[in-house]
Design a protein around this motif. Sequence first.
Motif, PDB file in Angstrom:
ATOM      1  N   PRO A  41       0.824  -1.211   0.000  1.00 25.34           N
ATOM      2  CA  PRO A  41       0.000   0.000   0.000  1.00 25.34           C
ATOM      3  C   PRO A  41       0.857   1.260   0.000  1.00 25.34           C
ATOM      4  O   PRO A  41       1.800   1.385   0.778  1.00 25.34           O
ATOM      5  CB  PRO A  41      -0.792  -0.119   1.309  1.00 25.34           C
ATOM      6  CG  PRO A  41      -0.838  -1.573   1.582  1.00 25.34           C
ATOM      7  CD  PRO A  41       0.463  -2.128   1.089  1.00 25.34           C
ATOM      8  N   GLY A  42       0.539   2.160  -0.928  1.00 27.83           N
ATOM      9  CA  GLY A  42       1.241   3.430  -0.995  1.00 27.83           C
ATOM     10  C   GLY A  42       2.619   3.360  -1.620  1.00 27.83           C
ATOM     11  O   GLY A  42       3.348   4.356  -1.632  1.00 27.83           O
ATOM     12  N   LYS A  43       2.978   2.185  -2.138  1.00 28.41           N
ATOM     13  CA  LYS A  43       4.299   2.033  -2.737  1.00 28.41           C
ATOM     14  C   LYS A  43       4.193   1.594  -4.185  1.00 28.41           C
ATOM     15  O   LYS A  43       3.163   1.091  -4.622  1.00 28.41           O
ATOM     16  CB  LYS A  43       5.130   1.026  -1.943  1.00 28.41           C
ATOM     17  CG  LYS A  43       5.451   1.459  -0.528  1.00 28.41           C
ATOM     18  CD  LYS A  43       6.427   0.498   0.129  1.00 28.41           C
ATOM     19  CE  LYS A  43       6.829   0.964   1.506  1.00 28.41           C
ATOM     20  NZ  LYS A  43       7.810   0.044   2.146  1.00 28.41           N
ATOM     21  N   GLU A  44       5.283   1.767  -4.908  1.00 26.73           N
ATOM     22  CA  GLU A  44       5.312   1.307  -6.284  1.00 26.73           C
ATOM     23  C   GLU A  44       5.504  -0.211  -6.324  1.00 26.73           C
ATOM     24  O   GLU A  44       6.034  -0.815  -5.399  1.00 26.73           O
ATOM     25  CB  GLU A  44       6.449   1.996  -7.042  1.00 26.73           C
ATOM     26  CG  GLU A  44       6.236   3.485  -7.235  1.00 26.73           C
ATOM     27  CD  GLU A  44       7.263   4.099  -8.157  1.00 26.73           C
ATOM     28  OE1 GLU A  44       7.125   5.288  -8.486  1.00 26.73           O
ATOM     29  OE2 GLU A  44       8.201   3.398  -8.563  1.00 26.73           O
ATOM     30  N   GLN A  82       7.529 -20.071  -3.317  1.00 21.33           N
ATOM     31  CA  GLN A  82       7.561 -20.522  -1.940  1.00 21.33           C
ATOM     32  C   GLN A  82       8.161 -19.408  -1.091  1.00 21.33           C
ATOM     33  O   GLN A  82       9.298 -18.986  -1.342  1.00 21.33           O
ATOM     34  CB  GLN A  82       8.396 -21.798  -1.798  1.00 21.33           C
ATOM     35  CG  GLN A  82       8.522 -22.305  -0.378  1.00 21.33           C
ATOM     36  CD  GLN A  82       7.201 -22.789   0.195  1.00 21.33           C
ATOM     37  OE1 GLN A  82       6.428 -23.459  -0.480  1.00 21.33           O
ATOM     38  NE2 GLN A  82       6.942 -22.441   1.453  1.00 21.33           N
ATOM     39  N   MET A  83       7.396 -18.925  -0.135  1.00 20.82           N
ATOM     40  CA  MET A  83       7.838 -17.804   0.693  1.00 20.82           C
ATOM     41  C   MET A  83       7.994 -18.287   2.128  1.00 20.82           C
ATOM     42  O   MET A  83       7.008 -18.711   2.751  1.00 20.82           O
ATOM     43  CB  MET A  83       6.817 -16.663   0.621  1.00 20.82           C
ATOM     44  CG  MET A  83       6.534 -16.207  -0.810  1.00 20.82           C
ATOM     45  SD  MET A  83       5.471 -14.740  -0.884  1.00 20.82           S
ATOM     46  CE  MET A  83       3.971 -15.392  -0.186  1.00 20.82           C
ATOM     47  N   ASN A  84       9.203 -18.239   2.619  1.00 26.78           N
ATOM     48  CA  ASN A  84       9.524 -18.692   3.965  1.00 26.78           C
ATOM     49  C   ASN A  84      10.010 -17.519   4.814  1.00 26.78           C
ATOM     50  O   ASN A  84      10.386 -16.471   4.280  1.00 26.78           O
ATOM     51  CB  ASN A  84      10.597 -19.770   3.919  1.00 26.78           C
ATOM     52  CG  ASN A  84      10.190 -20.971   3.093  1.00 26.78           C
ATOM     53  OD1 ASN A  84       9.047 -21.427   3.159  1.00 26.78           O
ATOM     54  ND2 ASN A  84      11.116 -21.492   2.304  1.00 26.78           N
ATOM     55  N   SER A  85      10.002 -17.714   6.111  1.00 22.32           N
ATOM     56  CA  SER A  85      10.476 -16.681   7.045  1.00 22.32           C
ATOM     57  C   SER A  85       9.856 -15.330   6.709  1.00 22.32           C
ATOM     58  O   SER A  85      10.562 -14.313   6.626  1.00 22.32           O
ATOM     59  CB  SER A  85      12.010 -16.599   7.004  1.00 22.32           C
ATOM     60  OG  SER A  85      12.593 -17.846   7.308  1.00 22.32           O
ATOM     61  N   LEU A  86       8.573 -15.317   6.548  1.00 21.17           N
ATOM     62  CA  LEU A  86       7.893 -14.096   6.133  1.00 21.17           C
ATOM     63  C   LEU A  86       7.991 -13.013   7.193  1.00 21.17           C
ATOM     64  O   LEU A  86       7.975 -13.286   8.399  1.00 21.17           O
ATOM     65  CB  LEU A  86       6.438 -14.399   5.797  1.00 21.17           C
ATOM     66  CG  LEU A  86       6.244 -15.062   4.424  1.00 21.17           C
ATOM     67  CD1 LEU A  86       4.886 -15.745   4.337  1.00 21.17           C
ATOM     68  CD2 LEU A  86       6.401 -14.037   3.318  1.00 21.17           C
ATOM     69  N   LYS A  87       8.064 -11.786   6.697  1.00 21.77           N
ATOM     70  CA  LYS A  87       8.171 -10.603   7.554  1.00 21.77           C
ATOM     71  C   LYS A  87       6.986  -9.680   7.277  1.00 21.77           C
ATOM     72  O   LYS A  87       6.423  -9.707   6.178  1.00 21.77           O
ATOM     73  CB  LYS A  87       9.467  -9.862   7.249  1.00 21.77           C
ATOM     74  CG  LYS A  87      10.723 -10.709   7.340  1.00 21.77           C
ATOM     75  CD  LYS A  87      11.940  -9.911   6.888  1.00 21.77           C
ATOM     76  CE  LYS A  87      13.203 -10.745   6.947  1.00 21.77           C
ATOM     77  NZ  LYS A  87      14.397  -9.972   6.508  1.00 21.77           N
ATOM     78  N   PRO A  88       6.638  -8.834   8.223  1.00 23.40           N
ATOM     79  CA  PRO A  88       5.547  -7.878   7.977  1.00 23.40           C
ATOM     80  C   PRO A  88       5.782  -7.031   6.723  1.00 23.40           C
ATOM     81  O   PRO A  88       4.820  -6.698   6.017  1.00 23.40           O
ATOM     82  CB  PRO A  88       5.530  -7.035   9.246  1.00 23.40           C
ATOM     83  CG  PRO A  88       6.032  -7.959  10.307  1.00 23.40           C
ATOM     84  CD  PRO A  88       7.084  -8.794   9.624  1.00 23.40           C
ATOM     85  N   GLU A  89       7.014  -6.732   6.430  1.00 24.80           N
ATOM     86  CA  GLU A  89       7.311  -5.926   5.242  1.00 24.80           C
ATOM     87  C   GLU A  89       7.112  -6.681   3.933  1.00 24.80           C
ATOM     88  O   GLU A  89       7.216  -6.097   2.846  1.00 24.80           O
ATOM     89  CB  GLU A  89       8.735  -5.348   5.312  1.00 24.80           C
ATOM     90  CG  GLU A  89       9.812  -6.362   5.600  1.00 24.80           C
ATOM     91  CD  GLU A  89      10.189  -6.419   7.079  1.00 24.80           C
ATOM     92  OE1 GLU A  89       9.277  -6.392   7.943  1.00 24.80           O
ATOM     93  OE2 GLU A  89      11.405  -6.493   7.363  1.00 24.80           O
ATOM     94  N   ASP A  90       6.824  -7.964   4.010  1.00 24.02           N
ATOM     95  CA  ASP A  90       6.472  -8.719   2.805  1.00 24.02           C
ATOM     96  C   ASP A  90       4.992  -8.553   2.441  1.00 24.02           C
ATOM     97  O   ASP A  90       4.554  -9.038   1.396  1.00 24.02           O
ATOM     98  CB  ASP A  90       6.763 -10.212   3.006  1.00 24.02           C
ATOM     99  CG  ASP A  90       8.244 -10.507   3.144  1.00 24.02           C
ATOM    100  OD1 ASP A  90       8.593 -11.343   4.008  1.00 24.02           O
ATOM    101  OD2 ASP A  90       9.048  -9.922   2.395  1.00 24.02           O
ATOM    102  N   THR A  91       4.241  -7.894   3.297  1.00 24.09           N
ATOM    103  CA  THR A  91       2.830  -7.662   3.032  1.00 24.09           C
ATOM    104  C   THR A  91       2.652  -6.856   1.755  1.00 24.09           C
ATOM    105  O   THR A  91       3.227  -5.778   1.615  1.00 24.09           O
ATOM    106  CB  THR A  91       2.175  -6.934   4.211  1.00 24.09           C
ATOM    107  OG1 THR A  91       2.196  -7.778   5.365  1.00 24.09           O
ATOM    108  CG2 THR A  91       0.736  -6.549   3.889  1.00 24.09           C
ATOM    109  N   ALA A  92       1.871  -7.394   0.834  1.00 23.33           N
ATOM    110  CA  ALA A  92       1.679  -6.744  -0.460  1.00 23.33           C
ATOM    111  C   ALA A  92       0.714  -7.580  -1.295  1.00 23.33           C
ATOM    112  O   ALA A  92       0.386  -8.711  -0.942  1.00 23.33           O
ATOM    113  CB  ALA A  92       3.005  -6.612  -1.205  1.00 23.33           C
TER     114      ALA A  92
END
Length: 127
Positions: A41-44, A82-92
């Motif tokens: 959100p709010g990013k390119e 496959q997405m592992n060790s997800l972080k809040p900044e991966d939200t998109a």
Amino acid sequence: QVQLVESGGGLVQAGGSLRLSCAASGRAFSSNAMGWFRQAPGKEREFVVAVSGSGRSTRYADSVKGRFIISRDNAKNTVYLQMNSLKPEDTAVYYCAADSSPYLSGNYYTDSAYDYWGQGTQVTVSS
């Protein structure tokens, strides 16, 4: 014409894993290099990872290197993330994209390298 449909998004806690899928229509899926992009959100929209038509060549954004793995099954016309060790900044919202060439172009990390796009799937990582 290639139609792409992403699936597998959802809500996951930080440190968790998700696997996204992108199913492609049409024949000769191996003739398409594929990419995953994401837009928070709010990013390119930003590049995440790309794979050549054969699957032998891959390129990862530094932010996901070592945590995300791209693969493809050309017999099933599907590419996976496959997405592992997800972080809040991966939200998109995550989008898959197809190039008309099987080779990774010099600008594989830009939107303009791809000719077809899916509708996106939401990934939310809670802290």
